[in-house]
Design a protein around this motif. Structure first.
Motif, mmCIF file in Angstrom:
data_model
loop_
_atom_site.group_PDB
_atom_site.id
_atom_site.type_symbol
_atom_site.label_atom_id
_atom_site.label_comp_id
_atom_site.label_asym_id
_atom_site.label_seq_id
_atom_site.Cartn_x
_atom_site.Cartn_y
_atom_site.Cartn_z
ATOM 1 N N HIS A 340 0.860 -1.185 0.000
ATOM 2 C CA HIS A 340 0.000 0.000 0.000
ATOM 3 C C HIS A 340 0.893 1.231 0.000
ATOM 4 O O HIS A 340 1.813 1.335 0.823
ATOM 5 C CB HIS A 340 -0.905 0.025 1.239
ATOM 6 N N LEU A 341 0.643 2.162 -0.917
ATOM 7 C CA LEU A 341 1.376 3.422 -0.946
ATOM 8 C C LEU A 341 0.496 4.509 -0.356
ATOM 9 O O LEU A 341 -0.675 4.652 -0.724
ATOM 10 C CB LEU A 341 1.774 3.798 -2.373
ATOM 11 N N LEU A 342 1.084 5.288 0.569
ATOM 12 C CA LEU A 342 0.346 6.373 1.193
ATOM 13 C C LEU A 342 1.176 7.647 1.168
ATOM 14 O O LEU A 342 2.406 7.604 1.328
ATOM 15 C CB LEU A 342 -0.013 6.022 2.639
ATOM 16 N N GLY A 343 0.502 8.781 0.960
ATOM 17 C CA GLY A 343 1.164 10.071 1.001
ATOM 18 C C GLY A 343 1.271 10.578 2.427
ATOM 19 O O GLY A 343 0.853 9.913 3.390
ATOM 20 N N GLU A 344 1.835 11.756 2.586
ATOM 21 C CA GLU A 344 2.017 12.324 3.919
ATOM 22 C C GLU A 344 0.698 12.529 4.645
ATOM 23 O O GLU A 344 0.642 12.520 5.882
ATOM 24 C CB GLU A 344 2.769 13.659 3.823
ATOM 25 N N ASP A 345 -0.394 12.684 3.877
ATOM 26 C CA ASP A 345 -1.703 12.886 4.496
ATOM 27 C C ASP A 345 -2.425 11.580 4.787
ATOM 28 O O ASP A 345 -3.580 11.566 5.231
ATOM 29 C CB ASP A 345 -2.587 13.774 3.613
ATOM 30 N N GLY A 346 -1.740 10.444 4.531
ATOM 31 C CA GLY A 346 -2.334 9.151 4.828
ATOM 32 C C GLY A 346 -3.253 8.611 3.766
ATOM 33 O O GLY A 346 -3.899 7.574 3.967
ATOM 34 N N THR A 347 -3.323 9.275 2.611
ATOM 35 C CA THR A 347 -4.173 8.804 1.518
ATOM 36 C C THR A 347 -3.298 8.335 0.361
ATOM 37 O O THR A 347 -2.157 8.781 0.202
ATOM 38 C CB THR A 347 -5.106 9.918 1.023
ATOM 39 N N PRO A 348 -3.817 7.424 -0.495
ATOM 40 C CA PRO A 348 -3.028 6.942 -1.628
ATOM 41 C C PRO A 348 -2.667 8.079 -2.580
ATOM 42 O O PRO A 348 -3.508 8.957 -2.843
ATOM 43 C CB PRO A 348 -3.958 5.929 -2.303
ATOM 44 N N PRO A 349 -1.438 8.084 -3.112
ATOM 45 C CA PRO A 349 -1.054 9.135 -4.059
ATOM 46 C C PRO A 349 -1.712 8.921 -5.415
ATOM 47 O O PRO A 349 -2.233 7.835 -5.707
ATOM 48 C CB PRO A 349 0.469 8.962 -4.152
ATOM 49 N N ALA A 350 -1.680 9.942 -6.223
ATOM 50 C CA ALA A 350 -2.205 9.829 -7.587
ATOM 51 C C ALA A 350 -1.350 8.849 -8.381
ATOM 52 O O ALA A 350 -0.195 8.583 -8.035
ATOM 53 C CB ALA A 350 -2.211 11.203 -8.255
ATOM 54 N N ASP A 351 -1.902 8.310 -9.459
ATOM 55 C CA ASP A 351 -1.172 7.376 -10.301
ATOM 56 C C ASP A 351 0.156 7.981 -10.754
ATOM 57 O O ASP A 351 0.207 9.127 -11.227
ATOM 58 C CB ASP A 351 -1.999 7.012 -11.536
ATOM 59 N N GLY A 352 1.218 7.204 -10.602
ATOM 60 C CA GLY A 352 2.538 7.660 -11.022
ATOM 61 C C GLY A 352 3.259 8.508 -10.007
ATOM 62 O O GLY A 352 4.415 8.897 -10.221
ATOM 63 N N GLU A 353 2.591 8.818 -8.888
ATOM 64 C CA GLU A 353 3.218 9.609 -7.842
ATOM 65 C C GLU A 353 3.742 8.684 -6.736
ATOM 66 O O GLU A 353 3.135 7.663 -6.436
ATOM 67 C CB GLU A 353 2.215 10.593 -7.242
ATOM 68 N N PRO A 354 4.879 9.037 -6.138
ATOM 69 C CA PRO A 354 5.439 8.174 -5.099
ATOM 70 C C PRO A 354 4.698 8.300 -3.773
ATOM 71 O O PRO A 354 3.963 9.259 -3.530
ATOM 72 C CB PRO A 354 6.878 8.669 -4.964
ATOM 73 N N GLY A 355 4.898 7.313 -2.931
ATOM 74 C CA GLY A 355 4.347 7.344 -1.587
ATOM 75 C C GLY A 355 5.185 6.469 -0.678
ATOM 76 O O GLY A 355 6.109 5.783 -1.119
ATOM 77 N N GLU A 356 4.874 6.498 0.604
ATOM 78 C CA GLU A 356 5.568 5.629 1.546
ATOM 79 C C GLU A 356 4.931 4.246 1.492
ATOM 80 O O GLU A 356 3.719 4.099 1.439
ATOM 81 C CB GLU A 356 5.489 6.173 2.966
ATOM 82 N N LEU A 357 5.780 3.216 1.498
ATOM 83 C CA LEU A 357 5.306 1.845 1.363
ATOM 84 C C LEU A 357 4.893 1.264 2.715
ATOM 85 O O LEU A 357 5.659 1.303 3.684
ATOM 86 C CB LEU A 357 6.398 0.967 0.743
ATOM 87 N N PHE A 358 3.686 0.709 2.753
ATOM 88 C CA PHE A 358 3.190 -0.060 3.888
ATOM 89 C C PHE A 358 2.978 -1.496 3.415
ATOM 90 O O PHE A 358 2.425 -1.715 2.325
ATOM 91 C CB PHE A 358 1.871 0.513 4.407
ATOM 92 N N ILE A 359 3.419 -2.470 4.212
ATOM 93 C CA ILE A 359 3.308 -3.878 3.839
ATOM 94 C C ILE A 359 2.335 -4.573 4.782
ATOM 95 O O ILE A 359 2.389 -4.405 5.997
ATOM 96 C CB ILE A 359 4.680 -4.584 3.894
ATOM 97 N N GLU A 360 1.487 -5.394 4.193
ATOM 98 C CA GLU A 360 0.478 -6.128 4.962
ATOM 99 C C GLU A 360 0.559 -7.598 4.590
ATOM 100 O O GLU A 360 0.736 -7.944 3.419
ATOM 101 C CB GLU A 360 -0.900 -5.566 4.628
ATOM 102 N N GLY A 361 0.454 -8.485 5.592
ATOM 103 C CA GLY A 361 0.441 -9.909 5.307
ATOM 104 C C GLY A 361 1.226 -10.718 6.320
ATOM 105 O O GLY A 361 1.802 -10.169 7.274
ATOM 106 N N PRO A 362 1.288 -12.039 6.136
ATOM 107 C CA PRO A 362 1.897 -12.921 7.137
ATOM 108 C C PRO A 362 3.409 -12.818 7.245
ATOM 109 O O PRO A 362 3.998 -13.420 8.151
ATOM 110 C CB PRO A 362 1.476 -14.323 6.669
#
Length: 609
Positions: A340-362
């Motif tokens: 999941h990519l999230l911007g500084e405001d905690g929402t997904p960035p627009a297509d092609g824009e970078p974000g901070e990576l969050f990983i989910e799973g086992p």
């Protein structure tokens, strides 16, 4: 690996049942079959239980790179405990700190490493269990594995901490088992593979290198430390031992590529080269791809983080990647993980824009050992559209979704660095340096010396004499930090440049001054050692090199070692192999080899009519 295996020991017993007489481990001190490894680890597990190990215990593993390392790991797990690997090459103060912070009550050691425990093994809070060869006689039938399941801890590995203290990452056994279940369909490894263990057991890449073969019936080749530091020697070992699965950081692989280019093309039995641990510049692989292509061996870039159980994504590389510009391609997440990519405001960035990576799973770790505050910051709860509450790992990595699919790695959102695959928090090093009485403030930054040879430069604010302070800080760092975290240069400034907000302005830090003039300053009439020393000063960018000072202690890396050795051969018109330094990388050790080569050439010229 048995499908029903819930723990690592259960999965290993499945391999023993299938391949009892196959070689499981090849190490500098000998080989072990699966049956022999099973017997020795049963004996150790029983001894650990008698010493107080229980399900959920944390047992320190302080052994050299050899069969005892694997016996220790598996024996600890069979006792129901988790292993805490500590590299014996770490400074004594670092070893003592880790033992205190972890609260580990037991330690598996060898006669050679027992003196490294605080109080030489007599520390009142740590009971040592010493491995001293195979048991004299079988300890009886193997005891059943302690009641346990996949949620039990497998290991705790310490990584660098931004606040000055390292932090222990707790990884559960199911996270390790599912890693190999998920990647097997992509990489097709089996009992015929030979995996090299190149990295320290205290670096999580080793989890991949060790359990990959041992849970699938393959053979684990433990690379001696001195060979890992000598690319030519390592290349020869890979070929001679028929390694099929090679795991490397890009920095280390660069050195291996350079060594390989100096010989006739021969990939040996290699079928997979797994690259990970740091950002990959794909274009740098061109010399290798020009020789061998990208299919045999296959080149695979795997992104990962200790808190997500080594690897989290997979990207097979092909020739089209060599001409690609832009972020380092890390591929798609493993099948049981979600990115999941999230911007500084905690929402997904627009297509092609970078974000901070969050990983989910086992694959996401249990958390940090004894750090609930950090757990809350890095392992965040998220309620999905289905109303289910899940944990996400906040990686701190900047990533972008690529148009063709998969993801590209852009760097960190904070100051964390990757030095030769190791995560390094500059704040931890800065805290150590700031502990010196003469240092008011310190900042540590990376400096690229070319060809991916990245070293650390420390800038300190002090009124002390620069040369003497640098020597004292180098001594201080060497006593408290692992070698990969020790700066190669110390620059003393009256004041550090600041931004308007009062933070250090790293963009305005002066370039580190050249410490050494060109190697030609020591002319051909100078002695051999003096000429070699001049080359070392130039390559290492240090003002002085003593005859007995170790190349790596002076800030050298495997890449700079290769560059230095090529310069020495060019200077003296010799063709020495870098393996002459296996006994010690010092000017004093190298000079006699150069003199011997020159003398042999002179005799040949004299005897030739």
């Amino acid at each position: 690996m048995p499908q029903a295996a819930r723990t690592i020991p259960q999965a290993f017993r499945g391999a023993v049942a299938q391949f009892p007489d196959r070689t499981a481990v090849t190490a500098p001190d000998g080989d072990l079959t699966y049956r022999e490894l099973d017997t020795r680890t049963d004996a150790l597990a029983a001894e650990l239980v008698r010493a107080g190990a229980r399900r959920g215990s944390l047992v320190t593993l302080l052994t050299p790179r050899g069969t005892d390392l694997v016996v220790g790991m598996l024996g600890i797990l069979k006792a129901g405990a988790a292993y805490l690997p500590i590299d014996p090459e770490y400074p004594p103060a670092r070893i003592a700190w880790t033992l205190r912070d972890s609260g580990s009550p037991l330690a598996v050691v060898t006669p050679a490493t027992a003196p490294l425990l605080p109080g030489a093994g007599r520390h009142p809070d740590v009971r040592a269990v010493t491995l001293d060869g195979p048991p004299a006689a079988p300890a009886g039938p193997a005891a059943p594995d302690p009641a346990g399941d996949g949620t039990d801890l497998a290991y705790v590995i310490y990584t660098s901490g931004s606040t000055g203290d390292p932090k222990g990452v707790q990884v559960e056994q199911h996270s390790v088992l599912r890693l190999f279940d998920v990647v097997r369909e992509h990489l097709a490894f089996d009992e015929h593979d030979v995996w090299s263990m190149f990295h320290s057991a205290a670096f999580d890449f080793s989890v991949w290198e060790i359990w990959g073969p041992l849970l699938s019936g393959g053979r684990l080749l433990i690379v001696p430390r001195e060979v890992a530091r000598a690319p030519e020697a390592f290349r020869d070992l890979v070929r001679a031992q028929g390694v099929t699965v090679l795991s490397q950081t890009p920095s280390a692989f660069h050195g291996l590529m350079a060594a390989d280019l100096r010989t006739a093309p021969d990939p040996g039995a290699l079928r997979l080269v797994i690259l990970g641990g740091e950002a990959l510049d794909v274009a740098a692989l061109r010399p290798w791809a020009d020789r061998y292509g990208t299919d045999r061996p296959r080149l695979v870039n795997m992104y990962g983080i200790t808190e997500a159980t080594v690897h989290a994504s997979c990207r097979p590389l092909d020739r089209t990647d060599l001409d690609r510009r832009g972020p380092s391609p890390i591929g798609a997440p493993l099948a049981d993980l979600a990115f999941h990519l999230l911007g500084e405001d905690g929402t997904p960035p627009a297509d092609g824009e970078p974000g901070e990576l969050f990983i989910e799973g086992p694959g996401v770790a249990r958390g940090y050992l004894g750090r609930p505050d950090l757990d809350a910051e890095r392992f965040v709860a998220h309620v999905g559209a289905d109303g289910v509450r899940r944990r996400r790992l906040r990686t701190g990595d900047r990533v972008v979704a690529l148009p063709e699919g998969g993801y590209g790695y852009l760097g960190r959102v904070d100051d964390q660095l990757k030095i030769r695959g190791h995560r390094v928090e500059p704040g931890e090093i800065e805290a150590v340096l700031a502990g010196h009485d003469e240092v008011r403030r310190a900042v540590v930054v990376p400096h690229d010396h070319g060809d991916g040879d990245v070293r650390l430069i420390a800038y300190v604010q002090s009124a002390a004499a620069p040369e003497s302070l640098a020597a004292e800080l180098a001594k201080l760092a060497g006593e408290l930090l692992p070698a990969h975290m020790c700066p190669s240069r110390y620059v003393t400034l009256a004041g550090l440049p600041l931004t308007a907000n009062g933070k250090v302005d790293k963009d305005r830090l002066p370039a580190p001054p050249g410490a050494a003039g060109p190697a030609a300053a020591a002319g051909p009439t100078a002695g051999t050692a003096e000429r070699i020393s001049a080359i070392w000063r130039s390559v290492l960018d240090v003002p002085h090199v003593g005859a007995d000072e170790d190349f790596f202690s002076l800030g050298g890396t495997s890449l700079s070692l290769v560059r230095m050795f090529a310069r020495v051969n060019e200077e003296f018109d010799t063709d020495l192999d870098i393996t002459v330094l296996i006994g010690g990388a010092t000017v004093g050790a190298l000079a006699p080899h150069v003199d011997a080569a020159l003398a042999q050439r002179a005799r040949h010229l004299t005897e030739t009519p």
